[in-house]
Design a protein around this motif. Structure first.
Motif, mmCIF file in Angstrom:
data_model
loop_
_atom_site.group_PDB
_atom_site.id
_atom_site.type_symbol
_atom_site.label_atom_id
_atom_site.label_comp_id
_atom_site.label_asym_id
_atom_site.label_seq_id
_atom_site.Cartn_x
_atom_site.Cartn_y
_atom_site.Cartn_z
ATOM 1 N N VAL A 60 1.050 2.981 -8.587
ATOM 2 C CA VAL A 60 1.207 1.578 -8.208
ATOM 3 C C VAL A 60 0.186 1.214 -7.154
ATOM 4 O O VAL A 60 -0.387 0.133 -7.164
ATOM 5 N N ARG A 61 -0.090 2.144 -6.245
ATOM 6 C CA ARG A 61 -1.017 1.860 -5.165
ATOM 7 C C ARG A 61 -2.402 1.500 -5.703
ATOM 8 O O ARG A 61 -3.071 0.617 -5.193
ATOM 9 N N ARG A 112 22.554 -1.197 -6.504
ATOM 10 C CA ARG A 112 21.727 -1.073 -5.303
ATOM 11 C C ARG A 112 21.080 0.304 -5.265
ATOM 12 O O ARG A 112 21.720 1.317 -5.478
ATOM 13 N N ILE A 113 19.790 0.282 -4.957
ATOM 14 C CA ILE A 113 19.020 1.496 -4.730
ATOM 15 C C ILE A 113 18.486 1.383 -3.307
ATOM 16 O O ILE A 113 17.862 0.383 -2.951
ATOM 17 N N HIS A 122 3.898 -3.562 -10.849
ATOM 18 C CA HIS A 122 4.833 -2.581 -11.399
ATOM 19 C C HIS A 122 5.360 -3.024 -12.763
ATOM 20 O O HIS A 122 5.569 -4.212 -12.985
ATOM 21 N N PRO A 123 5.593 -2.090 -13.676
ATOM 22 C CA PRO A 123 6.123 -2.447 -14.995
ATOM 23 C C PRO A 123 7.480 -3.149 -14.968
ATOM 24 O O PRO A 123 7.828 -3.841 -15.917
ATOM 25 N N GLY A 169 7.232 1.033 -4.856
ATOM 26 C CA GLY A 169 6.908 1.561 -6.181
ATOM 27 C C GLY A 169 7.934 2.579 -6.637
ATOM 28 O O GLY A 169 8.381 2.567 -7.792
ATOM 29 N N ARG A 170 8.340 3.450 -5.729
ATOM 30 C CA ARG A 170 9.352 4.462 -6.036
ATOM 31 C C ARG A 170 10.710 3.796 -6.327
ATOM 32 O O ARG A 170 11.395 4.152 -7.287
ATOM 33 N N LEU A 171 11.086 2.794 -5.518
ATOM 34 C CA LEU A 171 12.363 2.110 -5.727
ATOM 35 C C LEU A 171 12.362 1.315 -7.035
ATOM 36 O O LEU A 171 13.357 1.314 -7.767
#
Length: 135
Positions: A4-5, A36-37, A89-90, A122-124
């Motif tokens: 993503v970066r 929720r994440i 992000h997708p 990006g991870r979330l």
């Protein structure tokens, strides 16, 4: 595989189109029905129910309160970077409603660097995409 970066650029600093922004009723629905994440500095809620009804793709709302982060410059920087990550992000190309909330914690304020925001969101967003699957 691209990260993503690498896809986040400073060229996308414009506002999100109206169809990509989550309104107040959408935010309330995501808070009630979404999953929720949690990350170090952000909480992300997501649901795919309301987005499928509208059919225009994913929508996002970004909440950074003045109480959590006093400086308007810092709040706007976090919103701006969060918009960039969402666009790259997708999850933005799917059918879900996403609420990104900056969390007030002492260690979260240290994580306000641009690269750390990009990595964490990006991870979330990847977790959100794997957890909320269309029915």
């Amino acid at each position: 595989m691209t990260t993503v970066r690498s896809e986040v650029s400073t060229a996308g600093l414009r506002k999100l189109p109206k169809g990509k922004r989550l309104d107040k009723a959408g935010v309330i629905s995501v808070l009630k029905n979404g999953r929720r994440i949690s990350g170090r500095a952000f909480d992300v809620w997501a649901t795919d129910k309301l987005a499928r009804a509208y059919g225009n793709g994913s929508r996002v709302a970004i909440a950074v309160s003045k109480k959590q982060l006093g400086s308007a410059v810092a709040r706007n920087r976090i919103r701006r970077v969060a918009r960039e990550v969402f666009r790259a992000h997708p999850v933005a190309h799917g059918q879900m409603d996403v609420l990104v909330k900056y969390r007030s914690r002492s260690d979260a304020r240290k994580a306000a660097e641009r690269s750390q925001i990009i990595d964490e969101l990006g991870r979330l967003f990847s977790k959100v995409a794997s957890v909320t699957r269309p029915a």
